[in-house]
Enzyme design. Structure first.
Site, mmCIF file in Angstrom:
data_model
loop_
_atom_site.group_PDB
_atom_site.id
_atom_site.type_symbol
_atom_site.label_atom_id
_atom_site.label_comp_id
_atom_site.label_asym_id
_atom_site.label_seq_id
_atom_site.Cartn_x
_atom_site.Cartn_y
_atom_site.Cartn_z
ATOM 1 N N ASP A 33 0.782 -1.195 0.143
ATOM 2 C CA ASP A 33 0.096 -0.012 -0.011
ATOM 3 C C ASP A 33 0.837 1.188 -0.115
ATOM 4 O O ASP A 33 1.969 1.131 0.656
ATOM 5 C CB ASP A 33 -0.957 -0.049 1.194
ATOM 6 C CG ASP A 33 -2.071 0.825 1.264
ATOM 7 O OD1 ASP A 33 -1.644 2.269 1.279
ATOM 8 O OD2 ASP A 33 -3.271 0.657 1.017
ATOM 9 N N HIS A 102 -10.614 -5.332 -3.216
ATOM 10 C CA HIS A 102 -9.327 -5.534 -2.684
ATOM 11 C C HIS A 102 -9.299 -5.713 -1.210
ATOM 12 O O HIS A 102 -10.208 -5.438 -0.489
ATOM 13 C CB HIS A 102 -8.372 -4.170 -2.979
ATOM 14 C CG HIS A 102 -8.772 -2.870 -2.504
ATOM 15 N ND1 HIS A 102 -9.789 -2.323 -2.951
ATOM 16 C CD2 HIS A 102 -8.390 -2.165 -1.496
ATOM 17 C CE1 HIS A 102 -10.269 -1.233 -2.074
ATOM 18 N NE2 HIS A 102 -9.281 -1.145 -1.480
#
Length: 115
Positions: A33, A102
């Site tokens: 991320d 996700h």
């Protein structure tokens, strides 16, 4: 495999936008991320454009299972041994910001936690 031309995760899966990739196969791409909430913060993303968890059907059972099994495997490989958290935000009211399914997988020591 369906993709949406304006979806950031579809573009990452297609290699049009770079990512710090951890894993990739014919179904999934996994990358770090860009705004991590933990020392190790991965996103597990199907390559096919599925809008959200609410859009999964019986036809996606193998894919969803693959995501769940992959999460602990990758955490172990990245040295996360004290536990991790998996989060799937679903829909706008569920906190989903990118409208492409996700899974967040977050682990590692939390410096703010009391010993």
């Amino acid at each position: 495999m369906s993709q949406e031309p304006n979806c950031i995760f579809c573009k990452i899966a297609a290699g049009q936008i770079p990512s710090k990739k951890v894993f990739e196969d014919e179904d999934l791409i996994v990358f770090h991320d860009i705004a991590p909430w933990a020392p190790v913060h991965l996103l597990i993303v199907p390559k096919a454009h599925i809008v959200s968890h609410a859009d999964l059907t019986d036809a996606h059972a193998a894919l969803a299972g693959k995501m769940m099994v992959l999460a602990p495997k990758l955490m172990r490989e990245l040295g996360v041994t004290g536990g991790f958290r998996t989060v799937i935000n679903t829909g706008r009211d569920g906190g989903q910001e990118v409208m492409h399914l996700h899974m967040h997988v977050m682990g590692g020591p939390r410096p703010w936690a009391k010993g």
